[in-house]
Write an enzyme that holds these catalytic residues in place. Sequence first.
Site, PDB file in Angstrom:
ATOM      1  CD  GLU A  96      14.042 -79.848 -90.880  1.00  0.00           C
ATOM      2  OE1 GLU A  96      14.866 -80.181 -90.005  1.00  0.00           O
ATOM      3  OE2 GLU A  96      12.919 -80.364 -90.957  1.00  0.00           O
ATOM      4  CG  ASP A  97      16.796 -83.000 -89.191  1.00  0.00           C
ATOM      5  OD1 ASP A  97      15.910 -82.539 -89.940  1.00  0.00           O
ATOM      6  OD2 ASP A  97      16.541 -83.766 -88.251  1.00  0.00           O
ATOM      7  CG  ASP A 100      11.799 -89.031 -95.466  1.00  0.00           C
ATOM      8  OD1 ASP A 100      12.132 -89.558 -96.543  1.00  0.00           O
ATOM      9  OD2 ASP A 100      11.263 -89.664 -94.544  1.00  0.00           O
ATOM     10  CG  PHE A 149      15.826 -94.299 -89.743  1.00  0.00           C
ATOM     11  CD1 PHE A 149      14.792 -93.392 -89.961  1.00  0.00           C
ATOM     12  CD2 PHE A 149      16.424 -94.348 -88.493  1.00  0.00           C
ATOM     13  CE1 PHE A 149      14.360 -92.556 -88.933  1.00  0.00           C
ATOM     14  CE2 PHE A 149      15.994 -93.518 -87.468  1.00  0.00           C
ATOM     15  CZ  PHE A 149      14.958 -92.624 -87.689  1.00  0.00           C
ATOM     16  NE  ARG A 162      16.844 -85.227 -80.835  1.00  0.00           N
ATOM     17  CZ  ARG A 162      15.959 -85.171 -81.831  1.00  0.00           C
ATOM     18  NH1 ARG A 162      16.346 -84.847 -83.045  1.00  0.00           N
ATOM     19  NH2 ARG A 162      14.683 -85.434 -81.610  1.00  0.00           N
TER      20      ARG A 162
END
Length: 172
Positions: A96-97, A100, A149, A162
Amino acid sequence: MLNLDTLISEEELQARIAQLGAEISKDYEGKELVVLCILKGGVMFMTDLVKHISVPLKMEFMVVSSYGDEYKSSGLVRIIKDLDEPIHDKHVLIVEDIIDSGRTLAYLTKMLSERNPASLKLCTLLNKEEERVTDVEVDYTGFKVGNEFVIGYGLDYKQYYRNLPYIAVNRG
Ligand code: IMP
Ligand code: MG
């Protein structure tokens, strides 16, 4: 447009990814792996990470959509593209990136574990631990980040950014 500052440089990313690949290779020695990329965010990380993994592996991709606004996921996950092959008795590593709230991965790991893989582990490039609302066991973390963020290297803001080769933060 966003006002961007580099948070993690391309060199730092690549060095850490090489370390993670070595660690994963050692942990799975003698085994075969299914490396499962969660699209779209995980794509840059996954393609770089697998270059540093020395055990035999298959690459799989899942497209999931998490309802929410452009900053937050809601935890309501919709599977848009599932795995191509069954994972029963396979060693699966989810890539996963960022984690959160943990809602997306809590849902996914529950769903995938019901398919009875031999093992199911989780590797995330970025970990926002302070933001966690559900328990998710993370096996490999690239970097811990604060409650900011971040974008780049797979992570988007409204689908843009991206393609940045580094992680940036919006300074407003
Ligand atoms: P979670 O379900 O709250 O853990 O959300 C995880 C997903 O939210 C990630 O896969 C990202 O798509 C998105 N996300 C969370 N934080 C960020 C961020 O800082 N930048 C970009 N996307 C983020
Ligand atoms: Mg994502």
